[in-house]
Design an enzyme around this catalytic site. Sequence first.
Site, PDB file in Angstrom:
ATOM      1  N   ASP A 262       0.834  -1.201   0.000  1.00  0.00           N
ATOM      2  CA  ASP A 262       0.000   0.000   0.000  1.00  0.00           C
ATOM      3  C   ASP A 262       0.872   1.254   0.000  1.00  0.00           C
ATOM      4  O   ASP A 262       1.725   1.437   0.877  1.00  0.00           O
ATOM      5  CB  ASP A 262      -0.893  -0.047   1.253  1.00  0.00           C
ATOM      6  CG  ASP A 262      -1.798   1.162   1.399  1.00  0.00           C
ATOM      7  OD1 ASP A 262      -1.896   1.966   0.459  1.00  0.00           O
ATOM      8  OD2 ASP A 262      -2.420   1.288   2.474  1.00  0.00           O
TER       9      ASP A 262
ATOM     10  N   HIS B  17      -4.069   4.410   6.413  1.00  0.00           N
ATOM     11  CA  HIS B  17      -2.955   3.848   5.640  1.00  0.00           C
ATOM     12  C   HIS B  17      -1.620   4.045   6.348  1.00  0.00           C
ATOM     13  O   HIS B  17      -1.415   5.038   7.051  1.00  0.00           O
ATOM     14  CB  HIS B  17      -2.909   4.498   4.257  1.00  0.00           C
ATOM     15  CG  HIS B  17      -4.166   4.322   3.470  1.00  0.00           C
ATOM     16  ND1 HIS B  17      -4.385   3.256   2.635  1.00  0.00           N
ATOM     17  CD2 HIS B  17      -5.295   5.078   3.415  1.00  0.00           C
ATOM     18  CE1 HIS B  17      -5.580   3.364   2.090  1.00  0.00           C
ATOM     19  NE2 HIS B  17      -6.146   4.465   2.544  1.00  0.00           N
TER      20      HIS B  17
END
EC number: 3.1.-.-
Length: 560
Positions: free
Chosen positions: A203, A376
């Site tokens: 990610d 995130h």
Amino acid sequence: MSAALRTPPQLPPDTLRVIPLGGLGDVGRNMAALEVNGEILLIDCGVLFPEDDHPGVDLILPGFEAIADRLDDVVGLVLTHGHEDHIGAVPYLLRQRVDIPLIGSRLTLALLREKLKEHRLRDVQYRTVEDSQRIVVGGFDLEFVAVNHSIPDALAVFVRTAAGTVLHTGDFKMDQLPLDGRITDLRAFARMGEEGVDLFMTDSTNAEVPGFTTPERDIMPALERVFARSKQRLIVACFASHVHRVQQVLDAAVTHGRKVVYVGRSMVRNMKVASDLGYLKVPADTVIDLRDVDSYRPDQVVLISTGSQGEPLSALSRMANREHPVIDLQPGDTVVLASSLIPGNETSIYRVINGLAGLGATVVHKGNAMVHVSGHASAGELLYCYNIVRPRNVMPVHGEVRHLIANADLAVATGVPRERTVLAEDGTVVDLAQGRARIVGQVDTSYIFVDGSTVGDISETQLTDRKILGEEGFISVLAVVNTRSQRLISGPDIHARGFHEDDTVFDPVAAQITKALEEALGDGVVDASRLQQVIRRTLGRWVSNSYRRRPMIVPLVVTV
């Protein structure tokens, strides 16, 4: 990073091919295809929400047309978590083959099941998995890993194949004090690193952000202050799948004696699913129906609404435009935007903020209070993971180009050779063989636009036309000519929409069009399409010189 379209070579035996079908270059439409020995495994299938330069578009799908002729070879679709940018395109994929096995956690599949019911898709195959579980799907040996994100039940997946191994993180962060107590399983990451990770797909969304992402629970003081100061109605807007954020609002509402109302169809649907499965703890007598909101004083309720990204048809946008059928905002109300600002949505979000402020509401957002933290991993967390996993090759995923580059730089800083960091884009074909990942080709993964019930029939040219119509206006011209006498016998009749309210402004150019048509007819031009080009050139030149605009010009010449 841009690569010319080139056909990849035939896949050799015991070589793993990876093709990102979306999510590399955008924050959304995440999807990847992994192929080995004639079998394909898909990971995620999400949507991208349109920007201002996509007029009339509802959703943008991944480029799964690139594998449309290979859908019979797909052995499964792994869904890492339940956000729309990872599951939203599944209904459109299943329209092409409904029996693709869907593999995911309990909450992810429950949210998806409700979505597929709305699309009237039946005979769908679901396979529920848990973290630490290992299953075999065709030639893919899959092991699932718990990861922390802004939605419960998120999973990373470790893929073992005859050609090598892939660790795909999905969206994740490393919150050490998560609200649900479920942390990212770094011990599993380390164990897989010891076994050997040939390709680490990580990610990238927060790769440019230094340090570690702020824990979710750190927003509670800011939420508490908002509740304490609000003397009238309170509206909190967030993603309809952000169960953790809704839980925080529920807890604060109970503390401050407010009832909770879910506003927006997706919010109502998702919170019912989360509550039924036990992921959302709802105290008794806390949630009321929207139709009962007027039975309580404004300071006795809090509304949890969709629309944090300024979506035009969302509940919050309708409130800002005074178009909501039930909620009529009043001066002194407080609106909290408890979500991130997705790149590309800035204009829409600020339009809604300005609309709310214009109605006298106090608007609280990430820019003026800590009412949101990211889901995130930031740079510090990514460095930590690279040092634990020690991958042979790295392929950053999920993010814009600058995010992917920043993520690759982090990998290199931890010792991954630069030549083993694969900076790919949507459609890049990457082959993994003998522990080495290489770019071998490029396939077409163009945007697939959804406009109402229409899927894939909207071209970039049509979008350009729509933008011109919306920004520059529309001018139509009708002329009737006699090709035998080579004379203009009617017109030109000129009318405009979105350009100028008074059609008399075209009187000066009407004479120019008449002269140009008569000259063309005198030169023997009698074809209607060529005469229409004469009108378009003459009128277009005049509009550009007089108004510095480029409206859409639609001439019609009738020949008699």
